[in-house]
Design a protein around this motif. Structure first.
Motif, PDB file in Angstrom:
ATOM      1  N   THR A 271       6.402  -7.948  -3.530  1.00 50.93           N
ATOM      2  CA  THR A 271       5.985  -7.172  -4.574  1.00 50.93           C
ATOM      3  C   THR A 271       5.816  -7.887  -5.813  1.00 50.93           C
ATOM      4  O   THR A 271       6.094  -9.071  -5.771  1.00 50.93           O
ATOM      5  CB  THR A 271       7.157  -6.194  -5.024  1.00 50.93           C
ATOM      6  OG1 THR A 271       8.458  -6.846  -5.333  1.00 50.93           O
ATOM      7  CG2 THR A 271       7.306  -5.067  -3.823  1.00 50.93           C
ATOM      8  N   THR A 272       5.065  -7.380  -7.040  1.00 50.75           N
ATOM      9  CA  THR A 272       4.562  -8.147  -7.875  1.00 50.75           C
ATOM     10  C   THR A 272       5.950  -7.578  -8.995  1.00 50.75           C
ATOM     11  O   THR A 272       6.863  -6.893  -8.543  1.00 50.75           O
ATOM     12  CB  THR A 272       3.430  -7.257  -8.724  1.00 50.75           C
ATOM     13  OG1 THR A 272       3.778  -6.087  -8.786  1.00 50.75           O
ATOM     14  CG2 THR A 272       2.027  -7.553  -7.741  1.00 50.75           C
TER      15      THR A 272
ATOM     16  N   VAL B 295       3.055  -3.303  -4.253  1.00 51.66           N
ATOM     17  CA  VAL B 295       3.267  -3.942  -3.150  1.00 51.66           C
ATOM     18  C   VAL B 295       1.644  -4.516  -2.869  1.00 51.66           C
ATOM     19  O   VAL B 295       0.684  -3.890  -2.976  1.00 51.66           O
ATOM     20  CB  VAL B 295       3.456  -3.048  -2.075  1.00 51.66           C
ATOM     21  CG1 VAL B 295       3.649  -3.665  -0.685  1.00 51.66           C
ATOM     22  CG2 VAL B 295       4.974  -2.565  -2.169  1.00 51.66           C
ATOM     23  N   TYR B 296       1.517  -5.914  -2.460  1.00 53.13           N
ATOM     24  CA  TYR B 296       0.352  -6.622  -1.799  1.00 53.13           C
ATOM     25  C   TYR B 296       0.114  -5.955  -0.473  1.00 53.13           C
ATOM     26  O   TYR B 296       0.896  -6.220   0.463  1.00 53.13           O
ATOM     27  CB  TYR B 296       0.596  -8.032  -1.991  1.00 53.13           C
ATOM     28  CG  TYR B 296       0.368  -8.627  -3.211  1.00 53.13           C
ATOM     29  CD1 TYR B 296      -0.559  -8.585  -4.054  1.00 53.13           C
ATOM     30  CD2 TYR B 296       1.520  -9.272  -3.854  1.00 53.13           C
ATOM     31  CE1 TYR B 296      -0.600  -9.401  -5.350  1.00 53.13           C
ATOM     32  CE2 TYR B 296       1.683  -9.982  -5.248  1.00 53.13           C
ATOM     33  CZ  TYR B 296       0.607  -9.814  -5.919  1.00 53.13           C
ATOM     34  OH  TYR B 296       0.610 -10.556  -7.100  1.00 53.13           O
ATOM     35  N   ARG B 297      -1.323  -5.484  -0.260  1.00 48.43           N
ATOM     36  CA  ARG B 297      -1.366  -5.363   0.849  1.00 48.43           C
ATOM     37  C   ARG B 297      -3.074  -5.920   1.327  1.00 48.43           C
ATOM     38  O   ARG B 297      -3.868  -5.893   0.142  1.00 48.43           O
ATOM     39  CB  ARG B 297      -1.457  -3.904   1.257  1.00 48.43           C
ATOM     40  CG  ARG B 297      -0.188  -3.114   1.526  1.00 48.43           C
ATOM     41  CD  ARG B 297       0.745  -3.891   2.215  1.00 48.43           C
ATOM     42  NE  ARG B 297       0.288  -3.698   3.651  1.00 48.43           N
ATOM     43  CZ  ARG B 297       1.029  -3.103   4.697  1.00 48.43           C
ATOM     44  NH1 ARG B 297       1.973  -2.756   4.365  1.00 48.43           N
ATOM     45  NH2 ARG B 297       0.384  -2.935   5.795  1.00 48.43           N
ATOM     46  N   PHE B 298      -3.438  -6.057   2.447  1.00 47.18           N
ATOM     47  CA  PHE B 298      -4.885  -6.277   2.660  1.00 47.18           C
ATOM     48  C   PHE B 298      -5.537  -5.164   3.549  1.00 47.18           C
ATOM     49  O   PHE B 298      -4.562  -4.834   4.491  1.00 47.18           O
ATOM     50  CB  PHE B 298      -4.965  -7.738   3.460  1.00 47.18           C
ATOM     51  CG  PHE B 298      -4.693  -9.014   2.514  1.00 47.18           C
ATOM     52  CD1 PHE B 298      -5.930  -9.302   1.994  1.00 47.18           C
ATOM     53  CD2 PHE B 298      -3.778  -9.529   2.349  1.00 47.18           C
ATOM     54  CE1 PHE B 298      -5.678 -10.573   1.119  1.00 47.18           C
ATOM     55  CE2 PHE B 298      -3.560 -10.773   1.818  1.00 47.18           C
ATOM     56  CZ  PHE B 298      -4.619 -11.105   0.979  1.00 47.18           C
TER      57      PHE B 298
ATOM     58  N   HIS C  60      -8.253  -6.923  -0.850  1.00 51.31           N
ATOM     59  CA  HIS C  60      -6.887  -7.268  -1.360  1.00 51.31           C
ATOM     60  C   HIS C  60      -6.653  -6.082  -2.072  1.00 51.31           C
ATOM     61  O   HIS C  60      -7.117  -5.676  -3.264  1.00 51.31           O
ATOM     62  CB  HIS C  60      -6.873  -8.555  -2.362  1.00 51.31           C
ATOM     63  CG  HIS C  60      -5.416  -8.976  -2.810  1.00 51.31           C
ATOM     64  ND1 HIS C  60      -5.288  -9.104  -4.174  1.00 51.31           N
ATOM     65  CD2 HIS C  60      -4.182  -8.908  -2.191  1.00 51.31           C
ATOM     66  CE1 HIS C  60      -4.019  -9.338  -4.453  1.00 51.31           C
ATOM     67  NE2 HIS C  60      -3.325  -9.305  -3.542  1.00 51.31           N
TER      68      HIS C  60
ATOM     69  N   LEU D 156      -3.401  -3.665  -4.205  1.00 43.25           N
ATOM     70  CA  LEU D 156      -2.136  -3.300  -4.957  1.00 43.25           C
ATOM     71  C   LEU D 156      -1.803  -1.860  -4.822  1.00 43.25           C
ATOM     72  O   LEU D 156      -2.620  -1.014  -5.508  1.00 43.25           O
ATOM     73  CB  LEU D 156      -2.005  -3.899  -6.247  1.00 43.25           C
ATOM     74  CG  LEU D 156      -2.159  -5.329  -6.637  1.00 43.25           C
ATOM     75  CD1 LEU D 156      -2.254  -5.642  -7.978  1.00 43.25           C
ATOM     76  CD2 LEU D 156      -0.773  -5.955  -5.931  1.00 43.25           C
TER      77      LEU D 156
END
Length: 64
Positions: free
Chosen positions: A26-27, A32-35, A45, A47
């Motif tokens: 997470t930032t 949450v980062y996801r692709f 990319h 968020l």
């Protein structure tokens, strides 16, 4: 063989079979980062997180 570092993520299992629940990266804001699974997507990319306060939702923006 035991691994103390992995045991903190253990959700179930015993012996040699472990099920782990590792949190997503997470930032600092908690997003949450996801692709995107689509390799041809323009923005791969993403968020994900809570909607920003004051955001005006327009139903016309939904793909339908």
């Amino acid at each position: 063989m035991r691994s103390k570092k992995l045991e903190r993520f253990k959700t179930s299992g015993s012996g040699k079979l472990l099920e782990l629940g590792i949190p997503l990266p997470t930032t600092l804001d908690g997003m949450v980062y996801r692709f995107s699974p689509n390799p041809d997507a323009h923005l791969r990319h993403l968020l994900l997180g809570q909607r920003a306060e004051g955001f005006l939702f327009r139903p016309s923006l939904l793909a339908g």
